[in-house]
Design a protein around this motif. Structure first.
Motif, PDB file in Angstrom:
ATOM      1  N   LEU A  36       0.828  -1.206   0.000  1.00 49.68           N
ATOM      2  CA  LEU A  36       0.000   0.000   0.000  1.00 49.68           C
ATOM      3  C   LEU A  36       0.867   1.262   0.000  1.00 49.68           C
ATOM      4  CD1 LEU A  36      -2.679  -1.170   2.585  1.00 49.68           C
ATOM      5  CD2 LEU A  36      -3.191  -0.497   0.222  1.00 49.68           C
ATOM      6  N   VAL A  37       1.894   1.261   0.828  1.00 53.22           N
ATOM      7  CA  VAL A  37       2.774   2.422   0.932  1.00 53.22           C
ATOM      8  C   VAL A  37       3.530   2.646  -0.375  1.00 53.22           C
ATOM      9  CG1 VAL A  37       4.860   3.284   2.059  1.00 53.22           C
ATOM     10  CG2 VAL A  37       2.994   2.360   3.440  1.00 53.22           C
ATOM     11  N   ALA A  75       3.323   5.818  -2.956  1.00 53.99           N
ATOM     12  CA  ALA A  75       4.520   6.556  -3.370  1.00 53.99           C
ATOM     13  C   ALA A  75       4.578   6.711  -4.885  1.00 53.99           C
ATOM     14  CB  ALA A  75       5.773   5.843  -2.862  1.00 53.99           C
ATOM     15  N   ILE A  76       4.320   5.629  -5.620  1.00 51.09           N
ATOM     16  CA  ILE A  76       4.395   5.674  -7.079  1.00 51.09           C
ATOM     17  C   ILE A  76       3.327   6.596  -7.661  1.00 51.09           C
ATOM     18  CG2 ILE A  76       4.014   4.333  -9.180  1.00 51.09           C
ATOM     19  CD1 ILE A  76       6.727   3.793  -8.120  1.00 51.09           C
ATOM     20  N   ALA A 118       9.861   4.871   0.877  1.00 55.91           N
ATOM     21  CA  ALA A 118       8.786   5.455   0.069  1.00 55.91           C
ATOM     22  C   ALA A 118       8.637   6.951   0.356  1.00 55.91           C
ATOM     23  CB  ALA A 118       7.470   4.726   0.358  1.00 55.91           C
ATOM     24  N   TRP A 119       8.745   7.321   1.617  1.00 55.29           N
ATOM     25  CA  TRP A 119       8.649   8.729   2.022  1.00 55.29           C
ATOM     26  C   TRP A 119       9.776   9.538   1.384  1.00 55.29           C
ATOM     27  CZ3 TRP A 119      11.805  12.070   4.814  1.00 55.29           C
ATOM     28  CH2 TRP A 119      11.197  13.216   5.341  1.00 55.29           C
ATOM     29  N   ALA A 120      10.981   8.997   1.405  1.00 61.26           N
ATOM     30  CA  ALA A 120      12.118   9.690   0.795  1.00 61.26           C
ATOM     31  C   ALA A 120      11.954   9.781  -0.720  1.00 61.26           C
ATOM     32  CB  ALA A 120      13.422   8.970   1.136  1.00 61.26           C
ATOM     33  N   PHE A 121      11.389   8.737  -1.316  1.00 59.33           N
ATOM     34  CA  PHE A 121      11.185   8.714  -2.763  1.00 59.33           C
ATOM     35  C   PHE A 121      10.311   9.875  -3.222  1.00 59.33           C
ATOM     36  CE2 PHE A 121       8.438   7.020  -6.274  1.00 59.33           C
ATOM     37  CZ  PHE A 121       9.396   7.040  -7.270  1.00 59.33           C
ATOM     38  N   ILE A 122       9.207  10.125  -2.533  1.00 58.80           N
ATOM     39  CA  ILE A 122       8.362  11.238  -2.985  1.00 58.80           C
ATOM     40  C   ILE A 122       8.899  12.590  -2.499  1.00 58.80           C
ATOM     41  CG2 ILE A 122       6.263   9.930  -3.384  1.00 58.80           C
ATOM     42  CD1 ILE A 122       5.213  10.753  -0.713  1.00 58.80           C
ATOM     43  N   ILE A 165      18.109   7.814  -4.963  1.00 55.22           N
ATOM     44  CA  ILE A 165      16.931   7.287  -4.276  1.00 55.22           C
ATOM     45  C   ILE A 165      15.828   6.968  -5.275  1.00 55.22           C
ATOM     46  CG2 ILE A 165      15.040   7.972  -2.729  1.00 55.22           C
ATOM     47  CD1 ILE A 165      17.232   9.338  -0.994  1.00 55.22           C
ATOM     48  N   LYS A 166      15.623   7.831  -6.257  1.00 55.25           N
ATOM     49  CA  LYS A 166      14.605   7.561  -7.273  1.00 55.25           C
ATOM     50  C   LYS A 166      14.931   6.284  -8.043  1.00 55.25           C
ATOM     51  CE  LYS A 166      14.732  11.784  -9.012  1.00 55.25           C
ATOM     52  NZ  LYS A 166      14.451  13.021  -9.791  1.00 55.25           N
ATOM     53  N   LEU A 167      16.177   6.138  -8.448  1.00 56.58           N
ATOM     54  CA  LEU A 167      16.574   4.965  -9.224  1.00 56.58           C
ATOM     55  C   LEU A 167      16.439   3.685  -8.400  1.00 56.58           C
ATOM     56  CD1 LEU A 167      17.766   3.792 -11.818  1.00 56.58           C
ATOM     57  CD2 LEU A 167      20.046   4.236 -10.878  1.00 56.58           C
ATOM     58  N   ASN A 168      16.893   3.718  -7.177  1.00 55.33           N
ATOM     59  CA  ASN A 168      16.826   2.540  -6.319  1.00 55.33           C
ATOM     60  C   ASN A 168      15.380   2.116  -6.065  1.00 55.33           C
ATOM     61  OD1 ASN A 168      18.153   0.510  -4.918  1.00 55.33           O
ATOM     62  ND2 ASN A 168      18.195   1.643  -2.995  1.00 55.33           N
ATOM     63  N   PHE A 169      14.513   3.092  -5.803  1.00 52.54           N
ATOM     64  CA  PHE A 169      13.111   2.768  -5.525  1.00 52.54           C
ATOM     65  C   PHE A 169      12.437   2.212  -6.777  1.00 52.54           C
ATOM     66  CE2 PHE A 169       8.621   3.398  -4.843  1.00 52.54           C
ATOM     67  CZ  PHE A 169       8.461   3.120  -3.489  1.00 52.54           C
ATOM     68  N   MET A 170      12.680   2.839  -7.921  1.00 51.50           N
ATOM     69  CA  MET A 170      12.032   2.392  -9.152  1.00 51.50           C
ATOM     70  C   MET A 170      12.520   1.009  -9.548  1.00 51.50           C
ATOM     71  SD  MET A 170       9.628   3.840 -10.855  1.00 51.50           S
ATOM     72  CE  MET A 170       9.855   5.589 -10.595  1.00 51.50           C
ATOM     73  N   LYS A 171      13.801   0.743  -9.355  1.00 56.65           N
ATOM     74  CA  LYS A 171      14.347  -0.565  -9.668  1.00 56.65           C
ATOM     75  C   LYS A 171      13.724  -1.638  -8.770  1.00 56.65           C
ATOM     76  CE  LYS A 171      18.799  -2.732 -10.651  1.00 56.65           C
ATOM     77  NZ  LYS A 171      18.801  -3.882  -9.739  1.00 56.65           N
TER      78      LYS A 171
END
Length: 435
Positions: free
Chosen positions: A143-144, A148-149, A196-200, A345-351
């Motif tokens: 859910l989190v 974020a996405i 997720a919080w850091a990603f957004i 952070i964006k790349l790591n989360f998306m990967k």
């Protein structure tokens, strides 16, 4: 740090979910069969049996991972969204997790624009309602990550991003009242929420948040650096590095240090706020230095320990000298590089979110290519143009296409948020002269 999957590996061509619902016979029938698969899977989401819906969602996820389903999305966008939201409202933990992933893939497929904004607005309430039950870690994490996405892609106003950040922060650090009972979150959930919080946060101009919020964020993340779980410490270290990269802390401290005319304020409140920030900075620097050289402990694997040391060495270098880590990874025959904590952070989360679909999306998804400033080799471009349907060309290639409008909106948003940023020049000083 970046997931250890082989970045050069090809995307898997089949899955159990797909084979359950279709069988491809002959090259000429592949596209027809793929469309048929998605139609069948969509119809199966109306079924009463939960296991049938779960199988259908798994097939949809597989299809969206292995190909960008532009034509299907053009026709069935709203239907798929609302059936997935229905699964979030009424499904099992597994079904909720699958539906969340499907919604995230849907958002990444449509890119920035009206459809992505609709996904965000329609999803926020069902997701926040589902998060009130923290009985299952898999469901909570899914859910989190979905929130974020859809926020990353669909938010058009600062308030919308802040809303999602607050939903996540309330999970981590709830404001307890007479009717609120603190729930101890598993380490895996804490790690996922912080990430997720850091990603957004990467989409935000730090100056738009008030100083009280920043103080709370930094204080709490600092406490997480002392937790036993290594993944929690790593996620918190990355989030803190991102916060310092925005420069917001320096600006906040300066605001509390002087009045508009440059004089020292008379009130004790401002003096205390400034002193508190200096104390936090000093504490965090000491924590980071210690974690970058940790000797290890009982039950810790060498891989995890090395990941922590490497991450916090990078954080330490950034806090002391202002240099963010340079990361380079291969995508097919192309190289993708990051040079800021925000990009990292964006790349790591998306990967992590796309998993096996990451390579395919980076090669074909124009929204992600804009996000990362990535231009893959176009050796097959002409052939790809001929294979596109007339509807796809109208939707994604014309000057007034949804994709071109989405690209423009995203670039405009990023341009606006980057005006006040001077990334790479926020080394953390410990004395007044550095502030």
């Amino acid at each position: 740090m970046l997931d250890s999957d082989d970045e050069n590996s090809s995307v898997s061509s089949s899955s159990t979910a797909r084979s359950d619902l279709m069988s491809v016979s002959g090259t000429d029938e592949v596209q027809v069969d793929k469309d048929s698969l998605l139609e069948q899977a969509l119809d199966a989401l109306y079924e009463k049996r939960g296991s049938t819906r779960e199988k259908a969602l798994a097939a949809i996820i597989d299809a969206f991972n292995t190909n960008l389903q532009h034509q299907f999305v053009e026709k069935k966008f709203a239907t798929l969204l609302h059936l997935c939201l229905n699964s979030i409202k009424k499904g099992s933990s597994k079904e909720i997790s699958l539906a969340c992933h499907a919604i995230g893939l849907l958002a990444l497929t449509v890119g920035s624009g009206d459809n992505a904004h609709e996904i965000l607005e329609e999803s926020v309430i069902p997701i926040s309602q589902a998060l009130k039950s923290l009985s299952d870690s898999l469901k909570t994490v899914s859910l989190v990550e979905c929130l974020a996405i859809v926020t990353f892609v669909g938010a058009t106003k600062t308030e919308e991003t802040e809303r999602s950040m607050q939903i996540m922060w309330q999970l981590l650090h709830p404001k307890l009242g007479s009717n609120v009972v603190a729930v101890k979150l598993p380490a895996a959930v804490i790690t996922a929420v912080v990430s997720a919080w850091a990603f957004i946060l990467t989409t935000m101009d730090g100056c738009s948040l008030n100083s009280k919020d920043w103080q709370e964020y930094i204080s709490y993340l600092s406490t997480l650096l002392d937790k036993d779980d290594r993944s929690v410490r790593i996620a918190s270290g990355e989030a803190l590095a991102l916060i310092f990269e925005t420069g917001s802390i320096e600006k906040f401290a300066t605001e509390n240090k002087t009045t508009p005319d440059g004089s020292v304020p008379e009130g004790n409140k401002s003096r205390e706020g400034y002193a508190h920030i200096l104390g936090l900075k000093s504490k965090i620097l000491n924590q980071v230095r210690s974690l970058s050289a940790e000797a290890g402990g009982k039950g810790s694997t060498k891989k995890d320990l090395n990941s922590q040391r490497n991450l916090f060495k990078d954080v330490l270098e950034f806090l002391e000298d202002g240099y963010a880590p340079d990361i380079s990874m291969k995508i097919g025959g192309d190289s993708l590089q990051t040079s800021t904590w925000s990009e990292f952070i964006k790349l790591n989360f998306m990967k992590h979110f796309l998993g096996g679909g990451f390579i395919k999306h980076m090669q074909d998804n124009e929204f992600l290519q804009v996000v990362f400033g990535f231009t893959p080799k176009r050796k097959h471009l002409l052939g790809a143009e001929h294979q596109m349907s007339s509807g796809e060309k109208r939707m994604f290639r014309s000057p007034n296409s949804i994709q071109n409008k989405a690209r423009t909106q995203f670039l405009n948003k990023q341009r606006m948020l980057s005006k006040d940023r001077n990334v790479g020049h926020f080394a953390v000083g410990m004395g007044d002269e550095d502030m």
